[in-house]
Enzyme design. Structure first.
Site, PDB file in Angstrom:
ATOM      1  N   TYR A 254      14.836  31.915   1.784  1.00  0.00           N
ATOM      2  CA  TYR A 254      13.638  32.707   2.088  1.00  0.00           C
ATOM      3  C   TYR A 254      13.626  33.146   3.558  1.00  0.00           C
ATOM      4  O   TYR A 254      14.005  32.387   4.456  1.00  0.00           O
ATOM      5  CB  TYR A 254      12.386  31.876   1.819  1.00  0.00           C
ATOM      6  CG  TYR A 254      12.029  31.720   0.356  1.00  0.00           C
ATOM      7  CD1 TYR A 254      11.753  32.822  -0.439  1.00  0.00           C
ATOM      8  CD2 TYR A 254      11.964  30.447  -0.215  1.00  0.00           C
ATOM      9  CE1 TYR A 254      11.416  32.666  -1.774  1.00  0.00           C
ATOM     10  CE2 TYR A 254      11.625  30.286  -1.552  1.00  0.00           C
ATOM     11  CZ  TYR A 254      11.355  31.398  -2.330  1.00  0.00           C
ATOM     12  OH  TYR A 254      11.032  31.250  -3.650  1.00  0.00           O
TER      13      TYR A 254
ATOM     14  N   LYS B 134       0.843  -1.197   0.000  1.00  0.00           N
ATOM     15  CA  LYS B 134       0.000   0.000   0.000  1.00  0.00           C
ATOM     16  C   LYS B 134       0.876   1.244   0.000  1.00  0.00           C
ATOM     17  O   LYS B 134       2.080   1.183   0.271  1.00  0.00           O
ATOM     18  CB  LYS B 134      -0.924  -0.004   1.221  1.00  0.00           C
ATOM     19  CG  LYS B 134      -0.201   0.015   2.556  1.00  0.00           C
ATOM     20  CD  LYS B 134      -1.184   0.001   3.707  1.00  0.00           C
ATOM     21  CE  LYS B 134      -0.451   0.083   5.055  1.00  0.00           C
ATOM     22  NZ  LYS B 134      -1.396   0.157   6.181  1.00  0.00           N
TER      23      LYS B 134
END
Length: 827
Positions: free
Chosen positions: A722, A493
């Site tokens: 940033y 999964k």
């Protein structure tokens, strides 16, 4: 003299039953999944610690094999009409005995190679250096095990004039068996290290075991700089029984290395041999390559080669591709790279791997001229054509004058031929390659890396490498912890924990997992469309996907009455009957308190299901809350006991077998008395252990890496990234790496919290992590643009990486985005 069934029976001292004594055998098999020429093959049903070849005899029979070596008669063998069985006490010993006999039929020089590292490279380089003068038979790839060595020796043929075999061991007593099969005249001991040490008391015991290969050699080549090797050879008296040819950088030796000088892409090695100054240059700069090349150098000197010839050939050495590489290609294709391994032995291995890729309907091989085979073109390409036909190849693209001249050999497939790689790239429409598995096999001079670049889909420099051999090793580790009757459900999964979809499912199917488990129906449908036929459980079924599950034979987890009654109504509307029942898996909540029926609901549930014969209960299971934490073992035991009690109701009330399972990866090892009928293997399959002891037994499957895109010097007072979160307090050197939070790099790792590995040293992340990039401080680290950057892997485990971000490996692995290129390796 041909090997008939009757003759082989005598050689291995077996007992023959139901046979045509004159049936001739050319090929030996031990794997029913890799059958090319069944009519002339002999299948050995080998018993191993975690598997038994007798389980696959009927599969081999269905594929056309009619000759078998077995150590027991299973009842299903009785119905195999036309099959011949040779009964022996031990099938592995029988295989080794047959191949040891075969070895004695040849009186040619045989080189045997062992050591901790470098065996395969030395073997391949010797083949390259000597193949102009000898017809050489050698081990395919790294076939150096108790099974690989006899299969390698079985290849010996009358035309061969030299053999080169490598031998590896993992426990005491193995090398003596391999020595009897190889019978080397010339020995090479590459080095001694820590590889495969777990079953030996110490390095000395392992070294003595390896020396067993050389007990009867005439000449032994090794480096006396490995003092422990030199000491044990002399202690055993081997130097008195044979000619020891040594090389050394430190003291007098047959080949005295005077100097090693490196430039940007080559190493110049000066030496002295028989009082003459000699030299070579190799196109490598690492220490391991220099050591491997010097071993080869001394072998050629011993064989009488003039150093001028050796020097010219050494310049042409090339990297040895140790493993197959698979990646996503253009036009929904998968690209399997095995260029630089151009011979029929490695072609057979690569075709077998390609046939395991069930996601494509067609198979294409792009093949160059096979050089240095020692065979005449007519025989060589006739053999290639047989391999391609047996490998179900739909299309052949041949590149080179030799293969182009053998057009008439290739039948039953589309063919195109080109003289050069350049001609192919200019003239062949790549748009014509659609939804195909494409195998690239080319000699180095044909530069197939250019074809690879043209065919691969993604060029993002951040790559997740997945080691399929490590995945198989982990699967087999857990199999050793369970009884043969206990089944394995492999969890695939969430894109197989970030590792891939059908790529992982294919390898699990090939290695006989019993069940696969996905999270949602869409994941199961993708696997079915990729040719996966194993039973698939959908762990989180949605009511709107019942149609998909019915259409694609997917089996949902049923965890409450609501979804059960909705499914019941759906099946009733579709008129599903007991003759074709729909399979389901019942989830019981034993304390996790997530999904599942509670204890007080079980009686009502059983009554409901007994009136629905069209619902087939394949399994009943539960989920442990803390199987990896010893502090909660009392609670885990309570869960197991409650599960045993509640699941027993299904076993008692239904006439057919109902599987029971509760253990995950950690539980398999920690609670061996609770294996029941099946176990669920999840994170452990991908190399993550619940403690240090288990972690040492597992291999890391995934390696996330990138490169340095740019290097900059930042003066004091300047900021990085940033928000100007990183202000340089002094002159610093930073590297910009093309991996960011859009790739799965957690933003919490910014501003010095996380670190990446560059050239063996950790570089802290500086400033905020950006969407596509991050910056790391490499002050004091020797690094350049283009250098490799390790985010996690064997050198820095995913568990350690996850701790930086205060999370768990599950989140890291499943968070790697789809835009990161996945590359699969298989040796």
């Amino acid at each position: 003299m041909p090997y008939t069934i009757g003759r082989i029976t005598g050689i291995i001292k077996g007992t023959l039953q139901h046979s045509k004594h004159n049936c001739q055998i050319r090929y030996l098999l031990h794997d029913s999944r890799a059958i090319t020429f069944p009519e002339t093959s002999l299948f050995f049903a080998i018993r191993a610690p975690h598997n038994d070849g007798h389980r696959y005899v009927t599969d081999a029979y269905r594929k056309g094999v009619r000759n078998f070596v077995v150590s027991g008669m299973e009842k299903e063998f009785a119905g195999m009409k036309g099959a011949s069985f040779i009964f022996v006490k031990d099938t592995l010993t029988a295989l080794q005995t047959l191949c040891a006999f075969h070895r004695t039929q040849f009186n040619i020089p045989v080189i045997g190679i062992t050591g901790s590292n470098g065996k395969t490279i030395i073997k391949e380089w010797l083949f390259h250096l000597l193949s102009d003068d000898y017809r050489i038979v050698r081990s395919p790839k790294s076939y150096n095990s108790q099974i690989g060595v006899p299969l390698s020796v079985w290849q010996m043929a009358n035309e061969d004039t030299l053999a080169i075999f490598e031998a590896g061991i993992s426990k005491p007593g193995e090398m003596k068996r391999l020595q009897k099969i190889i019978l080397p005249r010339i020995g090479i001991f590459s080095n001694i290290g820590n590889a495969h040490s777990e079953n030996f008391i110490n390095t000395i015991e392992k070294l003595k075991e390896k020396l067993e290969l050389f007990v009867n050699v005439k000449t032994l080549v090794y480096s006396s700089d490995h003092l422990i090797i030199d000491r044990e050879i002399r202690k055993a008296g081997l130097h008195k029984k044979m000619k020891c040819m040594c090389w050394s950088k430190k003291h007098r030796a047959d080949l005295q290395i005077i100097s090693l000088k490196r430039d940007n892409n080559s190493t110049h090695i000066d030496g002295r041999y028989q009082n003459k100054h000699i030299s070579i240059s190799i196109p490598f700069i690492d220490d391991a390559s220099a050591e491997n090349a010097i071993h080869c150098w001394l072998v050629l000197l011993f064989l009488g080669y003039d150093n001028d010839i050796i020097r010219e050939r050494m310049k042409t050495l090339s990297p040895v591709a140790m493993r197959l590489e698979m990646k996503e290609g253009i036009n929904r294709c998968s690209i399997i790279n095995d260029f630089y391994n151009s011979d029929t032995g490695s072609l057979a291995v690569a075709l077998d791997f390609m046939n395991r890729q069930k996601q494509h309907k067609t198979r294409t091989v792009i093949l160059s001229d096979i050089l240095q085979s020692g065979k005449k073109s007519d025989a060589l390409y006739g053999e290639v054509a047989h391999l391609l036909e047996a490998g179900n190849v739909n299309q052949l693209i041949g590149i080179g004058n030799n293969i182009r001249g053998q057009v008439n050999k290739f039948h039953g497939m589309r063919t195109s031929f080109f003289t050069t790689t350049e001609e192919f790239l200019q003239q062949y429409p790549l748009s014509g390659l659609q939804n195909s598995a494409i195998l690239l096999k080319g000699a180095r001079v044909f530069e197939f890396e250019r074809i690879n670049r043209a065919l691969e889909k993604k060029s993002h420099e951040t790559v997740l490498e997945i080691n399929l051999n490590a995945l198989i090793q982990n699967l087999n580790f857990f199999r050793t912890k369970i009884k043969p009757s206990v089944k394995v459900m492999a969890m695939v999964k969430a894109f197989s924990y970030g590792s891939g979809s059908y790529e992982i499912a294919n390898i699990l199917q090939h290695h006989n997992a019993d069940y696969l488990a996905v999270a949602c129906a869409d994941e199961g449908v993708e696997l079915r469309n990729a040719g996966i036929t194993l039973p698939i459980v959908v762990m989180n079924p949605e009511t709107g996907t019942f149609d998909l599950m019915l259409q694609h034979s997917l089996e949902p987890e049923i965890y409450n009455f609501r979804i059960l009654k909705l499914l019941d109504a759906f099946l009733t509307a579709r008129a599903i009957t007991s003759s074709t029942p729909f399979s389901i898996h019942i989830k019981i909540d034993t304390g996790m308190h997530r999904l599942g029926f509670l204890k007080n609901e079980i009686n009502e549930l059983v009554k409901f299901l007994k009136t629905r014969p069209y619902l087939n209960i394949k399994s009943v299971f539960s989920h442990l809350a803390a199987s990896d934490e010893s502090a909660h073992d009392k609670f885990t035991r309570e869960q197991i006991n409650l599960f045993n009690e509640t699941s027993g109701s299904f076993c008692r009330n239904f006439s057919y077998p109902v599987l029971r399972h509760i253990l995950n990866s950690a539980g398999i090892v920690r609670f061996p008395d609770a294996h029941f009928d099946m176990v669920r293997l999840g994170i452990g399959l991908y190399g993550i252990g619940n403690d240090e002891i288990m972690q040492k037994k597992l291999q890391q499957v995934s390696r996330l890496k990138s490169v340095i895109a740019q290097v900059k010097t930042i003066p004091p007072g300047e900021s990085v990234g940033y928000g100007r979160m990183a202000i340089s307090d002094k002159e610093r050197k930073i590297a910009i790496v093309p991996v960011g939070y859009a790739d799965g790099l957690d933003r919490k790792l910014g501003n010095g919290i996380g670190k990446l590995l560059i050239n063996g040293k950790f570089a802290p992340v500086t400033g905020n992590i950006c969407m596509d990039l991050c910056m790391v401080d490499i002050t004091g680290i020797t690094a350049s643009e283009g250098d490799e950057v390790i985010i996690f892997g064997e050198e820095f485990s995913v568990a350690e990486f996850a701790r930086q971000a205060d999370t768990i490996p599950y989140e890291v692995m499943t968070g790697i985005s789809g835009r990161v290129k996945r590359v699969y390796f298989y040796e």
